[in-house]
Design a protein around this motif. Sequence first.
Motif, PDB file in Angstrom:
ATOM      1  N   SER A 133      26.886  -5.405  78.545  1.00  0.00           N
ATOM      2  CA  SER A 133      25.593  -4.988  78.956  1.00  0.00           C
ATOM      3  C   SER A 133      24.525  -6.080  78.760  1.00  0.00           C
ATOM      4  O   SER A 133      23.910  -6.077  79.789  1.00  0.00           O
ATOM      5  CB  SER A 133      25.261  -3.719  78.232  1.00  0.00           C
ATOM      6  N   HIS A 134      24.429  -6.852  77.531  1.00  0.00           N
ATOM      7  CA  HIS A 134      23.621  -7.619  77.624  1.00  0.00           C
ATOM      8  C   HIS A 134      23.768  -9.219  77.809  1.00  0.00           C
ATOM      9  O   HIS A 134      22.937 -10.220  77.629  1.00  0.00           O
ATOM     10  CB  HIS A 134      22.807  -7.417  76.315  1.00  0.00           C
ATOM     11  N   ARG A 135      25.188  -9.596  77.641  1.00  0.00           N
ATOM     12  CA  ARG A 135      25.831 -11.041  77.977  1.00  0.00           C
ATOM     13  C   ARG A 135      25.216 -11.647  76.568  1.00  0.00           C
ATOM     14  O   ARG A 135      24.646 -13.050  76.842  1.00  0.00           O
ATOM     15  CB  ARG A 135      25.313 -11.626  79.358  1.00  0.00           C
ATOM     16  N   ALA A 136      25.264 -11.226  75.469  1.00  0.00           N
ATOM     17  CA  ALA A 136      24.466 -11.831  74.331  1.00  0.00           C
ATOM     18  C   ALA A 136      25.477 -12.676  73.705  1.00  0.00           C
ATOM     19  O   ALA A 136      25.188 -13.678  72.995  1.00  0.00           O
ATOM     20  CB  ALA A 136      24.233 -10.806  73.132  1.00  0.00           C
ATOM     21  N   ARG A 339      34.367 -17.445  64.373  1.00  0.00           N
ATOM     22  CA  ARG A 339      34.987 -18.387  63.343  1.00  0.00           C
ATOM     23  C   ARG A 339      36.417 -18.263  63.733  1.00  0.00           C
ATOM     24  O   ARG A 339      36.722 -19.491  63.582  1.00  0.00           O
ATOM     25  CB  ARG A 339      34.913 -17.718  61.898  1.00  0.00           C
ATOM     26  N   ILE A 340      36.952 -17.435  64.302  1.00  0.00           N
ATOM     27  CA  ILE A 340      38.427 -17.752  64.642  1.00  0.00           C
ATOM     28  C   ILE A 340      38.602 -18.194  66.191  1.00  0.00           C
ATOM     29  O   ILE A 340      39.937 -18.092  66.671  1.00  0.00           O
ATOM     30  CB  ILE A 340      39.171 -15.989  64.244  1.00  0.00           C
ATOM     31  N   GLY A 341      37.490 -18.185  66.800  1.00  0.00           N
ATOM     32  CA  GLY A 341      37.526 -18.841  68.024  1.00  0.00           C
ATOM     33  C   GLY A 341      37.414 -17.802  69.406  1.00  0.00           C
ATOM     34  O   GLY A 341      37.745 -18.045  70.561  1.00  0.00           O
ATOM     35  N   GLN A 342      37.447 -16.535  68.850  1.00  0.00           N
ATOM     36  CA  GLN A 342      37.453 -15.559  70.107  1.00  0.00           C
ATOM     37  C   GLN A 342      36.151 -15.217  70.555  1.00  0.00           C
ATOM     38  O   GLN A 342      36.018 -14.924  71.737  1.00  0.00           O
ATOM     39  CB  GLN A 342      38.025 -14.252  69.524  1.00  0.00           C
ATOM     40  N   ALA A 343      34.857 -15.374  69.961  1.00  0.00           N
ATOM     41  CA  ALA A 343      33.605 -15.265  70.394  1.00  0.00           C
ATOM     42  C   ALA A 343      32.986 -16.787  70.582  1.00  0.00           C
ATOM     43  O   ALA A 343      33.089 -17.282  69.397  1.00  0.00           O
ATOM     44  CB  ALA A 343      32.835 -14.283  69.616  1.00  0.00           C
ATOM     45  N   TYR A 344      32.091 -16.894  71.200  1.00  0.00           N
ATOM     46  CA  TYR A 344      31.381 -18.002  71.550  1.00  0.00           C
ATOM     47  C   TYR A 344      30.337 -18.058  72.517  1.00  0.00           C
ATOM     48  O   TYR A 344      29.856 -16.971  73.047  1.00  0.00           O
ATOM     49  CB  TYR A 344      32.117 -19.301  72.086  1.00  0.00           C
ATOM     50  N   ASP A 345      29.294 -18.902  72.358  1.00  0.00           N
ATOM     51  CA  ASP A 345      27.930 -18.888  72.854  1.00  0.00           C
ATOM     52  C   ASP A 345      27.049 -17.673  72.549  1.00  0.00           C
ATOM     53  O   ASP A 345      26.698 -17.009  73.338  1.00  0.00           O
ATOM     54  CB  ASP A 345      28.105 -18.856  74.317  1.00  0.00           C
ATOM     55  N   LEU A 346      27.160 -17.451  71.171  1.00  0.00           N
ATOM     56  CA  LEU A 346      26.410 -16.387  70.754  1.00  0.00           C
ATOM     57  C   LEU A 346      24.901 -16.723  70.644  1.00  0.00           C
ATOM     58  O   LEU A 346      24.501 -17.724  69.937  1.00  0.00           O
ATOM     59  CB  LEU A 346      26.737 -16.040  69.281  1.00  0.00           C
ATOM     60  N   LYS A 347      24.011 -15.872  71.530  1.00  0.00           N
ATOM     61  CA  LYS A 347      22.712 -16.118  71.674  1.00  0.00           C
ATOM     62  C   LYS A 347      21.808 -15.348  70.556  1.00  0.00           C
ATOM     63  O   LYS A 347      21.928 -14.348  70.337  1.00  0.00           O
ATOM     64  CB  LYS A 347      22.334 -16.005  73.034  1.00  0.00           C
ATOM     65  N   SER A 348      20.643 -16.074  70.053  1.00  0.00           N
ATOM     66  CA  SER A 348      19.792 -15.429  68.971  1.00  0.00           C
ATOM     67  C   SER A 348      18.382 -16.002  69.168  1.00  0.00           C
ATOM     68  O   SER A 348      18.199 -17.001  70.186  1.00  0.00           O
ATOM     69  CB  SER A 348      20.383 -15.791  67.743  1.00  0.00           C
ATOM     70  N   VAL A 349      17.667 -15.442  68.588  1.00  0.00           N
ATOM     71  CA  VAL A 349      16.084 -15.862  68.622  1.00  0.00           C
ATOM     72  C   VAL A 349      15.627 -16.787  67.662  1.00  0.00           C
ATOM     73  O   VAL A 349      16.123 -16.603  66.403  1.00  0.00           O
ATOM     74  CB  VAL A 349      15.166 -14.402  68.568  1.00  0.00           C
TER      75      VAL A 349
END
Length: 417
Positions: A133-136, A339-349
């Motif tokens: 939904s948010h492409r976060a 950490r294990i490489g499955q999620a990336y480009d995590l956007k935060s404020v």
Amino acid sequence: MAPNLIGSTFLIAETAITNNDANNNKQTTLAKTSCKSSNDRVPNQGESAAAMQQQLAKTSAQTQSKTDAVTQKPYKMEIVWFNVMLFVILHSMALYGLYLIWAENAYLEFFIGYLYAVLGGLGITAGVHRLWSHRAYKAKLPLRIFLMLCQSLAFQNSIYEWCRDHRVHHKFTDTNADPHNSGRGFFFAHMGWLMCKKHPDVRERGKTIDMSDILADPVVKFQKRLYFLIMPICCFVIPGLFPYYVLGSSLQVCFFVCSMLRYALSLHGTWLVNSAAHFYGMRPYEKNISSVDSKVVSVIAFGEGWHNYHHVFPWDYKAGELGTYQYNWTTAFLDFMARIGQAYDLKSVSNEMILKRVQRTGDGSHPSVQDVNNNNVNISELVSKLDHDNEETLVWGWDDKDICDEDRKGAVHKKEE
């Protein structure tokens, strides 16, 4: 007895909603759009100016007529009695499952059902909400498949439908175009919106939401095509058969406790974000919107209760401003996936962006406000680098074309691939 009691409760609540027509007939506040006007049409070669003018007039009249039908015609709520009946049956089965826990000593089965609820919750919070939904953040194929299966376990419509309704909710919050408009009361925002026909504005404004990125994901397309095969297996069959074969439990206990009771409780956990998180809590980031921060809802919904923050910064993968995982288990899961490489480009404020917004539009409940008053924090030094006076809160996520440049520049990208 249980169905009659529950059905009577639904009817009383729906009567209360119907009496709230003053809210139902309000005009929808529109977000900015970049659609071209019909006046941008270029006449074909040989087409007369008079014919072109006549065509433009016809188009304008049709557009005005359509607008009048949507926004000016008094809205009358229509209850979908089939859905009401399904909810009565579901909650009756869930109550019977609750009774079986005590009558059959099915405490271990209930614990297994809770574990299924956690998996389904991750499919909603980490999957269809923060990812699709948010492409976060971005996820690799194995994680997307896992989250798709977990989202199917939760049975809250397909990923495509869930994202569409949720993006409309963010884009047109608390207007007639909001599927679960909190202005129509707590019960409507909680579950009543699923028991009546959608307001015409929901469908009309929903057509303006970009969903091309959702359909571009082959995992979403696969689930959308086979949803009514995948969902029953994930939501009802596997949760019931696993304890039956592994623990030797009766099919009655497995079905009513692990499938129906677990499903009903998980639904209410999600619904609390739409209802309680718009009524009971603080507004430390934006005091002029209905969404609030609620610790209780965050515990129940695996970190989705920091709703005031989330509506201001819907593209933050944490969906809240927290330094620990105590009230945000979903963030812990996503950090582990990164950490294990499955999620990336995590956007935060950034902290500077948060503090600037708190000072400008918050209700004074944020801890930093008290720190500033006590001269413990130099707020000027923290925010001097930014010019962030024009934030847009009515965006559905990172890829929304209306997100302001300052948000893009001030975002923190964590662990890019």
